[in-house]
Design an enzyme around this catalytic site. Structure first.
Site, short mmCIF file in Angstrom:
data_model
loop_
_atom_site.label_atom_id
_atom_site.label_comp_id
_atom_site.label_asym_id
_atom_site.label_seq_id
_atom_site.Cartn_x
_atom_site.Cartn_y
_atom_site.Cartn_z
N HIS A 179 0.81 -1.22 0.00
CA HIS A 179 0.00 0.00 0.00
C HIS A 179 0.84 1.27 0.00
CE1 HIS A 179 -3.47 -2.56 1.86
NE2 HIS A 179 -2.88 -3.13 0.83
N GLU A 282 -13.22 1.37 -4.97
CA GLU A 282 -14.01 2.60 -5.13
C GLU A 282 -13.46 3.51 -6.21
OE1 GLU A 282 -13.84 4.62 -1.36
OE2 GLU A 282 -15.13 3.16 -0.35
N TYR A 292 -13.03 10.32 3.07
CA TYR A 292 -13.59 9.27 2.20
C TYR A 292 -13.83 7.94 2.92
CZ TYR A 292 -13.52 12.76 -1.31
OH TYR A 292 -13.81 13.92 -1.99
N TYR A 303 -9.90 -9.97 4.38
CA TYR A 303 -9.60 -11.08 3.47
C TYR A 303 -10.11 -12.41 4.04
CZ TYR A 303 -6.74 -7.89 0.76
OH TYR A 303 -6.32 -6.85 -0.01
#
Ligand SMILES: [Ca+2]
Length: 409
Positions: A179, A282, A292, A303
């Site tokens: 990430h 998204e 957000y 997961y």
């Protein structure tokens, strides 16, 4: 909800790719088989957005490969002379001539740490590149115990970056290889947006707290979209400047991992795509200062299956424009501004890693979603850009890593 419902096919777990850096896992059917099943998709934006599946096929296009033999490319940028700068996640920056195929490795890069999903990532030109030659790069630095994405720039002289410097370093060092965010988008006022991810999935932690839970903290750059000036400094008109305990570079918050950013030059609207975990990818309409939702409001699940939160929407947080389950694992985002595909004008195109597709989001002039289609590219899509020739250009990973343009059938 009313009308405009379609029966469409789910993609299967077999689409999860083999690169080992997948951030988004496709759901399998309940009996564990990967046989296709059907779900209902609603594209109507009444009330709350619902997560939808794979859209129907886009017609009338074909892929024309232009540049081949690329291994894990990540970002691409056209130069004024028609050549391209292309980043390889492993750390090299190439200048490639799409006409002749000639490729030259650019020297003078900063130190890059290739770790998991991180390495040399996005590449972008200063709006006045023709005058100043500045090339901006996002890249990972650090090691397995502590790393982050930084913003660097250097002046392209010949095939060398001169005076290369890291001009922005975030205020965290997270462990692991997940990430990294890292998309760059220039705005008309000469500032840029840079995305940063949430640092990784639990149990990835910093100081005894899952990195994910720093995303709603204003004193952390994790899970934010940043706005920086050309020198990597926060502009004085950023939304949280002067707010006690808030990082002045924050433009928006509540993001898991933005991998695509685009601005519509007609409306001025900014869009971002981001990964959910298990479901809940998204597309968001980005507005200064807004939240957000991640990880408090999301369609995504862990997961391992359990819900991350009971809420898909919360007061004070912005709902996505589009949510997708199962995940395409979006990467690369562009607004089509060319003339070659007239029906596409003003629409959004979002690449998919796990989805191995490019999804067209048909927008009206007010930014309302009218419908969606997808183009099955049969390879992981890492980036999508508008080309100066009026075609949409797509970067594909995998054994046949390449850059292609989408032309009429
Ligand atoms: Ca969200």
């Amino acid at each position: 909800m009313s009308g405009n419902r379609k029966i469409i096919g789910f993609m299967t777990a077999a689409f999860v790719a083999a690169l080992g850096t997948v951030a988004c896992v496709q759901a399998t059917s309940e009996n564990g088989s990967s046989a296709p099943k059907v779900v209902e998709e609603s594209l109507v934006q009444d009330a709350k957005v619902q997560a939808t599946g794979v859209p129907v096929d886009e017609k009338g296009w074909k892929e024309e490969p232009v540049i081949r033999d690329l291994r894990n490319p990540w970002g691409m940028q056209f130069l004024p002379d028609g050549k391209m700068l292309v980043t390889m996640l492993s750390g090299s920056l190439l200048k490639i001539d799409p006409k002749t195929g000639e490729r030259i490795e650019i020297t003078g890069l900063p130190e890059v740490t290739a770790i998991g999903q991180g390495g040399l990532m996005d590449v972008s030109l200063h709006p006045k590149f023709a005058e100043n030659g500045w090339v901006y790069l996002t890249l990972a630095q650090g090691n397995g115990q502590g790393n982050h994405s930084v913003l660097a720039r250097g002046k392209l002289v010949g095939n060398n970056l001169e005076g290369t410097q890291v001009i922005f370093t975030p205020n965290f060092k997270k462990p692991g290889g997940q990430h990294f965010g890292s998309r760059i988008l220039w705005l008309p006022d000469g500032t840029l947006l840079m995305s940063l991810g949430d640092g990784g999935n639990p149990p990835n932690s910093m100081n005894g707290k899952f990195t994910r839970y720093y995303v709603q903290d204003m004193d952390s750059d994790l899970g934010k979209l940043l706005r920086l000036d050309e020198n990597g400094k926060p502009p004085k008109d950023n939304p949280f400047v002067g707010q006690a305990g808030a990082m002045p570079e924050i433009f928006t918050l509540g993001h898991r991992n933005i991998q695509g950013l685009a601005r519509d030059p007609i409306s001025g609207r900014i869009y971002a795509n981001e990964h959910g975990a298990n479901g809940g990818d998204e597309i968001n309409h980005i507005e200064k200062g807004k939240n957000y939702g991640w990880p408090k409001a999301t369609f995504s699940r862990e997961y391992s299956g359990p819900k991350i939160t009971d809420d898909t929407s919360l007061p004070g947080m912005v709902d996505p424009l589009v949510a997708w389950t199962p995940c395409p694992a979006p990467s690369g985002l562009a607004i089509y501004t060319g003339d070659k595909m007239p029906n596409w004008k003003g629409d959004l195109f979002s690449g998919g890693l796990a989805g191995r597709d490019v999804r067209r989001i048909d927008l009206d002039k007010n930014g309302k979603v009218l419908g969606m289609t997808h183009m099955d590219m049969k390879e992981r899509v890492r980036d999508v850009r508008m080309g100066p020739d009026g075609y949409l250009w797509v970067m594909l990973e995998g054994a046949n890593g390449r850059i292609s343009r989408i032309i009429p059938e």
